[in-house]
Scaffold this motif. Structure first.
Motif, PDB file in Angstrom:
ATOM      1  N   ALA A 117       8.161   4.794   5.547  1.00 51.13           N
ATOM      2  CA  ALA A 117       9.199   4.563   6.547  1.00 51.13           C
ATOM      3  C   ALA A 117       8.662   4.585   7.969  1.00 51.13           C
ATOM      4  O   ALA A 117       9.329   4.143   8.899  1.00 51.13           O
ATOM      5  N   LEU A 118       7.445   5.078   8.149  1.00 56.69           N
ATOM      6  CA  LEU A 118       6.852   5.169   9.481  1.00 56.69           C
ATOM      7  C   LEU A 118       6.669   3.785  10.093  1.00 56.69           C
ATOM      8  O   LEU A 118       6.932   3.571  11.271  1.00 56.69           O
ATOM      9  N   SER A 119       6.207   2.844   9.311  1.00 55.80           N
ATOM     10  CA  SER A 119       6.013   1.478   9.775  1.00 55.80           C
ATOM     11  C   SER A 119       6.454   0.561   8.640  1.00 55.80           C
ATOM     12  O   SER A 119       5.645   0.153   7.812  1.00 55.80           O
ATOM     13  N   ALA A 120       7.723   0.244   8.615  1.00 60.06           N
ATOM     14  CA  ALA A 120       8.293  -0.453   7.468  1.00 60.06           C
ATOM     15  C   ALA A 120       8.567  -1.923   7.776  1.00 60.06           C
ATOM     16  O   ALA A 120       8.770  -2.308   8.922  1.00 60.06           O
ATOM     17  N   LEU A 121       8.583  -2.705   6.719  1.00 56.67           N
ATOM     18  CA  LEU A 121       8.986  -4.101   6.797  1.00 56.67           C
ATOM     19  C   LEU A 121      10.509  -4.143   6.895  1.00 56.67           C
ATOM     20  O   LEU A 121      11.202  -3.490   6.119  1.00 56.67           O
ATOM     21  N   ASP A 122      11.027  -4.909   7.852  1.00 60.01           N
ATOM     22  CA  ASP A 122      12.467  -5.049   8.010  1.00 60.01           C
ATOM     23  C   ASP A 122      12.855  -6.454   7.557  1.00 60.01           C
ATOM     24  O   ASP A 122      12.774  -7.408   8.320  1.00 60.01           O
ATOM     25  N   HIS A 123      13.209  -6.581   6.288  1.00 62.61           N
ATOM     26  CA  HIS A 123      13.563  -7.876   5.715  1.00 62.61           C
ATOM     27  C   HIS A 123      14.795  -7.695   4.834  1.00 62.61           C
ATOM     28  O   HIS A 123      14.900  -6.700   4.108  1.00 62.61           O
ATOM     29  N   PRO A 124      15.740  -8.639   4.858  1.00 58.72           N
ATOM     30  CA  PRO A 124      16.961  -8.459   4.065  1.00 58.72           C
ATOM     31  C   PRO A 124      16.747  -8.522   2.555  1.00 58.72           C
ATOM     32  O   PRO A 124      17.524  -7.934   1.801  1.00 58.72           O
ATOM     33  N   ARG A 125      15.684  -9.183   2.105  1.00 62.38           N
ATOM     34  CA  ARG A 125      15.489  -9.321   0.658  1.00 62.38           C
ATOM     35  C   ARG A 125      14.339  -8.494   0.109  1.00 62.38           C
ATOM     36  O   ARG A 125      14.388  -8.022  -1.025  1.00 62.38           O
ATOM     37  N   TYR A 126      13.276  -8.305   0.879  1.00 56.87           N
ATOM     38  CA  TYR A 126      12.065  -7.673   0.353  1.00 56.87           C
ATOM     39  C   TYR A 126      11.743  -6.361   1.043  1.00 56.87           C
ATOM     40  O   TYR A 126      11.971  -6.197   2.240  1.00 56.87           O
ATOM     41  N   ASP A 127      11.202  -5.439   0.268  1.00 54.29           N
ATOM     42  CA  ASP A 127      10.552  -4.238   0.785  1.00 54.29           C
ATOM     43  C   ASP A 127       9.100  -4.322   0.359  1.00 54.29           C
ATOM     44  O   ASP A 127       8.793  -4.680  -0.783  1.00 54.29           O
ATOM     45  N   VAL A 128       8.196  -3.987   1.278  1.00 58.01           N
ATOM     46  CA  VAL A 128       6.763  -3.974   0.978  1.00 58.01           C
ATOM     47  C   VAL A 128       6.226  -2.649   1.464  1.00 58.01           C
ATOM     48  O   VAL A 128       6.550  -2.210   2.572  1.00 58.01           O
ATOM     49  N   TRP A 129       5.414  -1.979   0.638  1.00 57.19           N
ATOM     50  CA  TRP A 129       4.790  -0.737   1.082  1.00 57.19           C
ATOM     51  C   TRP A 129       3.399  -0.596   0.508  1.00 57.19           C
ATOM     52  O   TRP A 129       3.076  -1.146  -0.547  1.00 57.19           O
ATOM     53  N   ALA A 130       2.573   0.144   1.225  1.00 58.20           N
ATOM     54  CA  ALA A 130       1.179   0.379   0.841  1.00 58.20           C
ATOM     55  C   ALA A 130       1.122   1.421  -0.265  1.00 58.20           C
ATOM     56  O   ALA A 130       1.855   2.408  -0.229  1.00 58.20           O
ATOM     57  N   LEU A 131       0.228   1.199  -1.239  1.00 53.63           N
ATOM     58  CA  LEU A 131       0.034   2.177  -2.313  1.00 53.63           C
ATOM     59  C   LEU A 131      -1.296   2.910  -2.183  1.00 53.63           C
ATOM     60  O   LEU A 131      -1.328   4.126  -2.039  1.00 53.63           O
ATOM     61  N   ARG A 132      -2.390   2.165  -2.227  1.00 56.37           N
ATOM     62  CA  ARG A 132      -3.714   2.810  -2.178  1.00 56.37           C
ATOM     63  C   ARG A 132      -4.792   1.766  -1.943  1.00 56.37           C
ATOM     64  O   ARG A 132      -4.563   0.567  -2.070  1.00 56.37           O
ATOM     65  N   CYS A 133      -5.968   2.251  -1.607  1.00 58.97           N
ATOM     66  CA  CYS A 133      -7.143   1.378  -1.468  1.00 58.97           C
ATOM     67  C   CYS A 133      -7.819   1.224  -2.823  1.00 58.97           C
ATOM     68  O   CYS A 133      -7.697   2.092  -3.696  1.00 58.97           O
ATOM     69  N   ILE A 134      -8.539   0.124  -3.005  1.00 66.25           N
ATOM     70  CA  ILE A 134      -9.305  -0.086  -4.238  1.00 66.25           C
ATOM     71  C   ILE A 134     -10.789   0.002  -3.912  1.00 66.25           C
ATOM     72  O   ILE A 134     -11.199  -0.201  -2.772  1.00 66.25           O
ATOM     73  N   GLY A 135     -11.566   0.296  -4.922  1.00 66.45           N
ATOM     74  CA  GLY A 135     -13.012   0.408  -4.747  1.00 66.45           C
ATOM     75  C   GLY A 135     -13.429   1.715  -4.096  1.00 66.45           C
ATOM     76  O   GLY A 135     -14.499   1.809  -3.523  1.00 66.45           O
ATOM     77  N   VAL A 136     -12.568   2.717  -4.178  1.00 64.77           N
ATOM     78  CA  VAL A 136     -12.844   4.032  -3.582  1.00 64.77           C
ATOM     79  C   VAL A 136     -13.258   4.975  -4.699  1.00 64.77           C
ATOM     80  O   VAL A 136     -12.624   5.000  -5.753  1.00 64.77           O
ATOM     81  N   ASP A 137     -14.315   5.736  -4.461  1.00 66.72           N
ATOM     82  CA  ASP A 137     -14.793   6.681  -5.487  1.00 66.72           C
ATOM     83  C   ASP A 137     -13.777   7.750  -5.784  1.00 66.72           C
ATOM     84  O   ASP A 137     -13.117   8.269  -5.014  1.00 66.72           O
TER      85      ASP A 137
END
Length: 137
Positions: A117-137
Motif C-alpha cells: 500500500a506504500l506505493s500502489a497501482l491505482d487502476h479500476p480493474r487491476y492490482d499489481v504488487w511486488a512479491l520477491r526477487c529471483i536469483g537470490v541465494d
C-alpha cells in the motif's frame, strides 16, 4: 489533587526524553548514519497481478528490463533489489505499468514487497504488487 497528578505525569515523561537535536554547522553526512545493510540488484523479480473483475491472479516472473503483457496492461521491470544482509527479506521492484490501448503510464516507480500500500497501482480493474526477487541465494 488528582488534576495535579494527571498534568504532572506528561511533564515528567517529557523530561525523560533523550532526543538531542543535531548541532548546527554539521554536514548532513556527519549527522545521519547510513543503514547497516546495502541493497543489491537481482536478475529479476516476481510481481502478482489481480484482475478485480474476473477474480483471477497471475504471477509474472520478469528479468530486469523485460516487458510482459497481461490483460490490458504492459508491465516492464526496471530493477529488483534486496538487502544484502537479508537476501530473503524485503524486495524493492522498479516497475513501469502502461495501458496497451493508448500506452498511457498507469504506474512508474518502486514497489516494496512488504508494504504494497506504500506505493500502489491505482487502476479500476487491476492490482499489481511486488512479491520477491529471483536469483537470490
Amino acid at each position: 489533587m488528582l488534576a495535579a497528578v494527571l498534568f504532572a505525569a506528561p511533564v515528567a515523561a517529557q523530561d525523560s526524553l533523550s532526543i538531542v537535536p543535531p548541532s548546527r554547522g554539521q554536514e548532513p553526512s556527519e549527522r545521519i548514519q547510513a543503514p547497516s545493510g546495502a541493497a543489491a540488484s537481482a536478475v529479476g523479480g516476481i510481481v502478482r497481478v489481480l484482475d478485480k473483475i474476473n477474480g483471477t491472479t497471475s504471477d509474472l516472473q520478469l528479468r530486469n528490463g523485460e516487458t510482459a503483457d497481461i490483460g490490458a496492461l504492459t508491465v516492464t521491470m526496471g530493477d529488483c533489489r534486496y538487502p544484502t544482509d537479508n537476501p530473503a527479506g524485503d524486495a524493492y521492484i522498479l516497475l513501469s505499468i502502461r495501458t496497451k490501448q493508448d500506452d498511457a503510464a498507469v504506474f512508474e516507480g518502486w514497489m516494496v514487497a512488504s508494504a504494497p500500500a506504500l506505493s500502489a497501482l491505482d487502476h479500476p480493474r487491476y492490482d499489481v504488487w511486488a512479491l520477491r526477487c529471483i536469483g537470490v541465494d
